[in-house]
Design a protein around this motif. Structure first.
Motif, PDB file in Angstrom:
ATOM      1  N   ILE A 169       0.860  -1.178   0.000  1.00  0.00           N
ATOM      2  CA  ILE A 169       0.000   0.000   0.000  1.00  0.00           C
ATOM      3  C   ILE A 169       0.899   1.231   0.000  1.00  0.00           C
ATOM      4  CG2 ILE A 169      -1.752   1.256   1.355  1.00  0.00           C
ATOM      5  CD1 ILE A 169      -2.784  -1.345   0.053  1.00  0.00           C
ATOM      6  N   SER A 170       0.442   2.326  -0.569  1.00  0.00           N
ATOM      7  CA  SER A 170       1.226   3.568  -0.529  1.00  0.00           C
ATOM      8  C   SER A 170       0.654   4.481   0.545  1.00  0.00           C
ATOM      9  CB  SER A 170       1.210   4.264  -1.891  1.00  0.00           C
ATOM     10  OG  SER A 170      -0.099   4.562  -2.313  1.00  0.00           O
ATOM     11  N   ASN A 171       1.526   5.005   1.397  1.00  0.00           N
ATOM     12  CA  ASN A 171       1.081   5.973   2.395  1.00  0.00           C
ATOM     13  C   ASN A 171       1.932   7.239   2.293  1.00  0.00           C
ATOM     14  OD1 ASN A 171       2.738   3.706   4.023  1.00  0.00           O
ATOM     15  ND2 ASN A 171       3.218   5.692   4.885  1.00  0.00           N
ATOM     16  N   LEU A 172       1.265   8.365   2.427  1.00  0.00           N
ATOM     17  CA  LEU A 172       1.855   9.672   2.164  1.00  0.00           C
ATOM     18  C   LEU A 172       1.940  10.466   3.459  1.00  0.00           C
ATOM     19  CD1 LEU A 172       2.729  11.622  -0.200  1.00  0.00           C
ATOM     20  CD2 LEU A 172       0.346  12.404  -0.240  1.00  0.00           C
ATOM     21  N   THR A 173       3.090  11.092   3.698  1.00  0.00           N
ATOM     22  CA  THR A 173       3.286  12.001   4.823  1.00  0.00           C
ATOM     23  C   THR A 173       3.541  13.398   4.278  1.00  0.00           C
ATOM     24  OG1 THR A 173       4.246  10.271   6.217  1.00  0.00           O
ATOM     25  CG2 THR A 173       4.682  12.547   6.845  1.00  0.00           C
ATOM     26  N   LEU A 174       2.840  14.390   4.834  1.00  0.00           N
ATOM     27  CA  LEU A 174       2.957  15.777   4.402  1.00  0.00           C
ATOM     28  C   LEU A 174       3.662  16.562   5.498  1.00  0.00           C
ATOM     29  CD1 LEU A 174      -0.742  16.083   3.157  1.00  0.00           C
ATOM     30  CD2 LEU A 174       1.274  15.423   1.808  1.00  0.00           C
ATOM     31  N   LEU A 175       4.806  17.140   5.168  1.00  0.00           N
ATOM     32  CA  LEU A 175       5.642  17.839   6.133  1.00  0.00           C
ATOM     33  C   LEU A 175       5.761  19.308   5.724  1.00  0.00           C
ATOM     34  CD1 LEU A 175       8.497  15.161   6.364  1.00  0.00           C
ATOM     35  CD2 LEU A 175       6.585  15.459   7.951  1.00  0.00           C
ATOM     36  N   ASP A 186      -3.083   6.804   4.029  1.00  0.00           N
ATOM     37  CA  ASP A 186      -2.868   5.832   2.954  1.00  0.00           C
ATOM     38  C   ASP A 186      -3.539   6.328   1.682  1.00  0.00           C
ATOM     39  OD1 ASP A 186      -1.539   4.180   4.695  1.00  0.00           O
ATOM     40  OD2 ASP A 186      -3.186   2.759   4.955  1.00  0.00           O
ATOM     41  N   CYS A 187      -2.770   6.345   0.590  1.00  0.00           N
ATOM     42  CA  CYS A 187      -3.322   6.781  -0.704  1.00  0.00           C
ATOM     43  C   CYS A 187      -4.142   5.682  -1.361  1.00  0.00           C
ATOM     44  CB  CYS A 187      -2.185   7.165  -1.655  1.00  0.00           C
ATOM     45  SG  CYS A 187      -1.125   8.476  -1.056  1.00  0.00           S
ATOM     46  N   GLY A 188      -3.653   4.442  -1.267  1.00  0.00           N
ATOM     47  CA  GLY A 188      -4.302   3.320  -1.944  1.00  0.00           C
ATOM     48  C   GLY A 188      -3.262   2.267  -2.264  1.00  0.00           C
ATOM     49  N   PRO A 189      -3.460   1.483  -3.310  1.00  0.00           N
ATOM     50  CA  PRO A 189      -2.498   0.420  -3.616  1.00  0.00           C
ATOM     51  C   PRO A 189      -1.136   0.989  -3.991  1.00  0.00           C
ATOM     52  CG  PRO A 189      -4.086   0.686  -5.402  1.00  0.00           C
ATOM     53  CD  PRO A 189      -4.573   1.519  -4.267  1.00  0.00           C
ATOM     54  N   ALA A 278      -0.033  11.147  -6.783  1.00  0.00           N
ATOM     55  CA  ALA A 278       0.081  12.509  -7.307  1.00  0.00           C
ATOM     56  C   ALA A 278      -1.163  13.327  -6.992  1.00  0.00           C
ATOM     57  CB  ALA A 278       0.331  12.457  -8.811  1.00  0.00           C
ATOM     58  N   GLN A 279      -2.334  12.716  -7.132  1.00  0.00           N
ATOM     59  CA  GLN A 279      -3.579  13.420  -6.839  1.00  0.00           C
ATOM     60  C   GLN A 279      -3.608  13.876  -5.378  1.00  0.00           C
ATOM     61  OE1 GLN A 279      -7.741  11.692  -7.687  1.00  0.00           O
ATOM     62  NE2 GLN A 279      -7.446  11.251  -5.516  1.00  0.00           N
ATOM     63  N   ASP A 280      -3.228  12.992  -4.472  1.00  0.00           N
ATOM     64  CA  ASP A 280      -3.274  13.333  -3.055  1.00  0.00           C
ATOM     65  C   ASP A 280      -2.241  14.390  -2.689  1.00  0.00           C
ATOM     66  OD1 ASP A 280      -5.424  11.746  -2.411  1.00  0.00           O
ATOM     67  OD2 ASP A 280      -4.216  10.016  -1.846  1.00  0.00           O
ATOM     68  N   LEU A 281      -1.067  14.310  -3.284  1.00  0.00           N
ATOM     69  CA  LEU A 281      -0.057  15.320  -2.993  1.00  0.00           C
ATOM     70  C   LEU A 281      -0.491  16.692  -3.511  1.00  0.00           C
ATOM     71  CD1 LEU A 281       2.675  16.021  -1.819  1.00  0.00           C
ATOM     72  CD2 LEU A 281       3.717  15.394  -4.005  1.00  0.00           C
ATOM     73  N   GLN A 282      -1.005  16.739  -4.729  1.00  0.00           N
ATOM     74  CA  GLN A 282      -1.444  18.015  -5.300  1.00  0.00           C
ATOM     75  C   GLN A 282      -2.647  18.576  -4.563  1.00  0.00           C
ATOM     76  OE1 GLN A 282      -1.852  16.474  -9.272  1.00  0.00           O
ATOM     77  NE2 GLN A 282       0.137  17.242  -9.936  1.00  0.00           N
TER      78      GLN A 282
END
Length: 367
Positions: A169-175, A186-189, A278-282
């Motif tokens: 799974i991909s998980n994103l951290t925003l700093l 978690d973004c998704g797969p 990319a969608q979640d980061l943007q």
């Protein structure tokens, strides 16, 4: 008191376990040694099977947990060969086989196979385990847990930075570089669907460097159908796993595309992982100057290439460029969480998991 800790992690890719021996100086850590052990075919197949309902699950899960811990103990023995002193504790994540926070009576559960008492017996070192359930009990997702560590290790003032761990799974951290709160979800797969497809069609556990995906073409209609999954539209805090993105999910998706060439499906699954990140980061940190990639996905050259195309204004790079190789980051995070437990400090961020507040995570098993 020793400031040496070991972190052990086996993630949703279910390919093996990673361990690090870490020395701390304040909140910063230095990895002294890293070791990896692949799961044998029998253990991997059983761990995968236990992600779904089946016969005699309790017995099988207990035996699988014991087998997993024997892999952990071998990792610890290898790491101890390079230890300059006694290790204070081991942070052992275990293997997630169910993750259903908030779904039953407003609480739900998360379940990691582990045998921490056995690990303490085999290694003679104290173990910190069960690192997710306290956050779930406090109304949180219990995941992701790595953002607090990412903030301690990768965050810096004056520049927005993001970290994405791409395992199963991909998980994103925003700093954020300013005073805004750290966020993550978690973004998704990540690799999970690509690995399933590669194993089914090529007999290989993963697409080495993404070369098979690079040989195919993205199928726009298939990509659009995949992106309609409701999970991608959910606001954070949110978390997911193989409970949501699994072989049956992929089979149902592909029912509408029976003649799709296998390499084109692989290219499309790769693009799906890229697009949801990319969608979640943007959407949540559009000014990110850097995206640091860790986990096995950082070794997928096609995935990295596509991420940079999807994020032209962000520098996409391996976490190794910031001092921590991609296959060491999650294990290092669980060494950090074990230390937080020993020191009685919270290891979770309520803004990330949605819990009622920060909590000291884990249960302690003395040496």
């Amino acid at each position: 008191m020793s400031d040496l800790y070991i972190g052990l992690m086996s993630g949703t890719s279910i390919d093996g376990a990673d361990g690090v021996l870490a020395q701390f100086s304040g909140e910063r850590l230095q990895v002294i040694a890293h070791a990896h052990r692949s799961f044998d075919r029998t253990l991997r197949a059983e761990l995968l099977a236990l992600n779904s309902p089946g016969d005699n699950e309790l017995h099988r899960a207990a035996l699988a947990a014991n087998a997993l811990v024997k892999v952990y103990a071998a990792l610890v023995a290898e790491l101890l060969e390079q230890a300059p002193g006694p290790v204070r504790a081991i942070g052992a994540h275990g293997q997630t086989v169910r993750h259903r926070p908030g779904q039953f009576d407003g609480v739900g559960y998360t379940l990691q196979l582990n045998a921490p008492s056995l690990l303490a017996e085999l290694t003679g070192i104290a173990v910190v385990a069960d690192l997710r359930s306290r956050d779930v009990a406090a109304g949180g997702q219990g995941a992701p847990l790595v953002p607090a560590f990412h903030h301690a290790h990768f965050g810096h003032r004056g520049e927005d930075v993001a970290v994405v761990n791409i395992g199963g799974i991909s998980n994103l951290t925003l700093l954020p570089g300013g005073d805004e709160v750290v966020r993550g979800f978690d973004c998704g797969p990540g690799n999970a669907l690509m690995d399933l497809w590669c194993l089914h069609h090529r007999g290989q556990a993963y697409d080495d460097k993404g070369s098979w995906a690079a040989s195919g073409e993205v199928l726009p209609a298939l990509l659009a159908a995949a992106r309609r999954d409701p999970y991608f539209a959910l606001p954070p805090p949110k978390s997911t796993g193989r409970d949501d993105f699994h072989a049956a999910w992929l089979e149902t998706l592909l029912d509408g595309f029976p003649n799709a060439p296998a390499q084109h499906v692989q290219a499309t699954l790769c693009e799906l992982t890229v697009q949801v990140i990319a969608q979640d980061l943007q959407r949540h940190l559009p000014g990110a100057a850097e995206l640091l990639v860790c986990g096995g996905g950082a070794l997928n050259l096609e995935l990295m290439r596509r991420l940079q195309i999807a994020l032209p204004n962000t520098r996409v790079m391996s976490s190794a460029a910031r001092g921590l190789p991609p296959l060491q980051v999650e294990a290092a995070a669980f060494a950090w969480l074990a230390r937080a437990h020993i020191e009685g400090r919270p290891g979770s961020l309520k803004e990330v998991t949605g819990a009622a507040g920060p909590r000291v995570l884990g249960a302690f098993y003395p040496a």
